[in-house]
Design a protein around this motif. Structure first.
Motif, mmCIF file in Angstrom:
data_model
loop_
_atom_site.group_PDB
_atom_site.id
_atom_site.type_symbol
_atom_site.label_atom_id
_atom_site.label_comp_id
_atom_site.label_asym_id
_atom_site.label_seq_id
_atom_site.Cartn_x
_atom_site.Cartn_y
_atom_site.Cartn_z
ATOM 1 N N THR A 189 0.826 -1.203 0.000
ATOM 2 C CA THR A 189 0.000 0.000 0.000
ATOM 3 C C THR A 189 0.866 1.262 0.000
ATOM 4 O O THR A 189 0.373 2.362 0.284
ATOM 5 C CB THR A 189 -0.943 0.013 1.225
ATOM 6 O OG1 THR A 189 -0.149 -0.132 2.412
ATOM 7 C CG2 THR A 189 -1.948 -1.112 1.162
ATOM 8 N N ALA A 262 -9.424 -5.263 -1.425
ATOM 9 C CA ALA A 262 -8.767 -5.892 -2.562
ATOM 10 C C ALA A 262 -8.580 -7.389 -2.311
ATOM 11 O O ALA A 262 -7.552 -7.956 -2.629
ATOM 12 C CB ALA A 262 -7.421 -5.214 -2.826
ATOM 13 N N HIS B 14 -1.102 -6.221 -8.208
ATOM 14 C CA HIS B 14 -2.208 -5.323 -7.878
ATOM 15 C C HIS B 14 -1.767 -4.453 -6.713
ATOM 16 O O HIS B 14 -1.407 -4.957 -5.675
ATOM 17 C CB HIS B 14 -3.452 -6.127 -7.534
ATOM 18 C CG HIS B 14 -3.762 -7.146 -8.586
ATOM 19 N ND1 HIS B 14 -4.375 -6.812 -9.771
ATOM 20 C CD2 HIS B 14 -3.481 -8.463 -8.657
ATOM 21 C CE1 HIS B 14 -4.480 -7.907 -10.531
ATOM 22 N NE2 HIS B 14 -3.939 -8.915 -9.867
ATOM 23 N N THR B 16 -2.446 -1.280 -4.162
ATOM 24 C CA THR B 16 -3.348 -0.303 -3.569
ATOM 25 C C THR B 16 -2.486 0.733 -2.882
ATOM 26 O O THR B 16 -1.696 0.412 -2.009
ATOM 27 C CB THR B 16 -4.266 -0.969 -2.524
ATOM 28 O OG1 THR B 16 -4.889 -2.087 -3.144
ATOM 29 C CG2 THR B 16 -5.322 0.000 -2.040
ATOM 30 N N LYS B 23 -7.682 6.201 -1.640
ATOM 31 C CA LYS B 23 -7.176 4.941 -2.156
ATOM 32 C C LYS B 23 -7.000 5.001 -3.678
ATOM 33 O O LYS B 23 -7.865 5.504 -4.387
ATOM 34 C CB LYS B 23 -8.137 3.813 -1.806
ATOM 35 C CG LYS B 23 -7.440 2.656 -1.131
ATOM 36 C CD LYS B 23 -8.444 1.677 -0.593
ATOM 37 C CE LYS B 23 -9.229 2.297 0.564
ATOM 38 N NZ LYS B 23 -10.428 1.576 0.908
ATOM 39 N N GLU B 25 -6.047 2.421 -6.811
ATOM 40 C CA GLU B 25 -5.700 1.054 -7.169
ATOM 41 C C GLU B 25 -5.064 1.037 -8.536
ATOM 42 O O GLU B 25 -5.471 1.769 -9.434
ATOM 43 C CB GLU B 25 -6.959 0.187 -7.202
ATOM 44 C CG GLU B 25 -7.445 -0.129 -5.805
ATOM 45 C CD GLU B 25 -8.576 -1.135 -5.802
ATOM 46 O OE1 GLU B 25 -8.799 -1.782 -6.851
ATOM 47 O OE2 GLU B 25 -9.234 -1.249 -4.771
#
Ligand code: ZN
Ligand code: ZN
Lengths: 350, 169
Positions: A189, A262, B14, B16, B23, B25
């Motif tokens: 993140t 996610a 993927h 984030t 957020k 993505e």
């Protein structure tokens, strides 16, 4: 148990995958720097003096009471270069210690939770490694070994400067405490550098494990204290523990965010890692480390029910170059190691 | 799913990102993810000897202006302070007292303090530990006096006296 058996035993206590916050904190370490009063520090030591220091430490070790555990002693030039790097990969000695074997020795506790490097940067580097966030216990154990050695060795100490060390950045307590943390969600993140970037202001240093320069491979980071003088050991450990717990909280928050927002992507990532690791025929150390990190995240999030967490640390260690060559009993090119590594991982995951 | 970035290769990474609570993505192929990868860069692992050498040199420059020619060496290990500044390593335990004046500002800069307050060796630190105990008792006695708890303060005073006799002074 001899040195050979220690080398052959792949399971060390720190790999157990247990202890406080063990889903984020892989292991913790205490290192105490100590020197003998009667000799110059190792960088200014003659070969004869180095041997005398080794002899004094060896004698002190034989006086250790049985209930403290069994210790193995070896001079480093009696250990082959490959075996020395097996000890490095087990985190029992430093790479610098392995590279310069002359006039150096090592003492290892048989359960591999503690070791003493003799004539590294300081005459004695006592270290204790435990799984999870368990700094107080590791400190107790290292301090006991320190007391036991001090019972027969004259340790260099001054009332003002404390324990005297070769490098002034270690003087005082001689204590370097660290926690190895696995932060896949903070890295995924993109929060890792922000969270970890705050640590220097709190008197802590961070470095990526396994990786050159700024690249942190396997999402593993080591957090350690920088200040060794003017604070008690208890204060140093309390500060590191408190900050590490905050890092744990941040990592867990990030994992929660990933799961909520996610989930499919995370599951996909974990299962891909599992698929690659259990099927690949050639795998580099770097790729293995990255995939093992994904795998471990899957275990900690309950996406995978197998393997168990200790497989993570153990696989990282036994798929390292020296271990691969030591266990196959031959020198291997990088390509041969990639094949052997893939084979070993497949067998552990099946 | 194709890569957001190059739109050519399949997206297997993927990401984030949380930027200011927002957020973002992204779905990337390994190649583009590599480029995107956050620079996890900290600098605490700066080379310590160089760092120390820099600190030492800073001190010695100031020093040199006051004392132009001084090449004292440690009487035990024979190292000069100049040699120490080059390697960032002291030669022996005596260097700490031989070069105490030069080390003091350096230690303060590195640690924020020049006084050890931690562990005292078990066997050989006997008198040091007793002195530390006396200091703590004195502080306690002062507290008791300010709280006007004189009886307890007197007890502590006697305790301090007997400890001091044990030290021979
Ligand atoms: Zn792409
Ligand atoms: Zn010296």
């Amino acid at each position: 148990m001899g040195m050979e058996e220690i080398l052959r035993t792949t399971a060390s206590r720190w790999m157990e995958g247990t202890g406080n916050f063990s889903d984020v904190v892989i292991s913790c370490r205490i290192r105490l720097a100590r020197n003998l009063e009667g000799y110059p520090f190792p960088n200014a030591l003659s070969e004869t003096q180095a041997k005398q220091v080794i002899k004094e430490v060896e004698d002190a070790i034989t006086k250790v009471p049985k209930e403290m555990g069994a210790f193995q002693f070896a001079t480093l030039d009696d250990v082959s270069p490959l075996e020395r790097f097996v000890l490095v990969e087990k985190h029992l000695i430093s790479p610098q210690h392995a590279e310069n074997p002359i006039g150096r020795a090592v003492v290892i506790k048989e359960d591999q939770s503690a070791s003493i490097m003799v004539n590294e940067e300081d005459h004695l580097r006592i270290q204790c490694l435990l799984p999870g966030l368990n700094l107080e216990n590791a400190w107790q154990e290292a301090s006991q070994i320190d007391d036991m050695l001090e019972g027969s060795l004259d340790i260099a100490y001054g009332e003002k400067s404390g324990y005297l060390t070769a490098c002034p950045t270690n003087v005082g307590t001689g204590l370097r405490a660290s926690a190895m943390v696995h932060l896949p969600a903070l890295v995924l993140t993109n929060q890792a550098s922000r969270v970890l970037g705050l640590l220097p202001q709190l008197g802590l240093a961070v470095r990526g494990l396994y990786g050159e320069g700024s690249e942190a491979m396997g999402n593993l980071f080591q957090v350690s204290n920088q200040v060794t003088l003017g604070k008690t050991e208890e204060d140093i450990l309390a500060n590191l523990s408190a900050v590490t717990r905050q890092i744990v909280d941040k990592e867990k928050e990030a994992r929660q965010v990933l799961l909520e927002d996610a989930r499919e992507q995370v599951e996909d990532r974990v299962w891909r890692a599992y698929g690659l690791l259990s099927n690949a025929r050639l795998i580099s150390g770097q790729e293995a480390l990255a995939l093992l990190s994904d795998l471990r995240l899957g275990m900690d999030l309950g996406i995978l029910s197998h393997p168990s967490p200790e497989v993570f640390s153990e696989l990282i260690v036994i798929t390292s170059p020296a271990h691969l060559q030591f266990f196959t009993g031959r020198e291997m090119s990088a390509a041969a190691r990639d094949m052997e590594r893939a084979k070993l991982i497949r067998s552990r995951l099946s | 799913m194709y890569c957001d970035e190059c739109k050519q290769r399949p997206a297997t990474v993927h990401v984030t990102k949380i930027i200011n609570g927002q957020k973002h993505e992204s779905h990337l192929c390994p190649q583009c993810a590599q480029k995107d990868q956050e620079m996890v860069s900290f600098n605490p692992s700066f080379a310590i000897p160089n760092f120390l050498a820099a600190l030492f040199n800073l001190n010695s420059q100031i020093e040199e202006k006051i004392l132009p020619a001084q090449s004292a060496v440690c009487s035990k290990c024979g190292l000069s302070f100049e040699q120490i500044t080059q390697t960032g390593r002291l030669g022996c335990n005596e260097c700490y007292s031989e070069f105490a004046d030069k080390l003091e500002p350096l230690l303060r800069r590195v640690h924020g303090s020049g006084q050890h307050v931690g562990k005292v060796p078990l066997r050989r630190g006997g008198s040091i530990r007793q002195r530390k105990e006396i200091e703590q008792l004195r502080a306690l006695m002062q507290q008791l006096i300010t709280r006007e708890e004189f009886e307890q303060a007197a007890q502590i005073r006697d305790q301090i006296r007997s400890l001091e006799q044990g030290l021979g002074g």
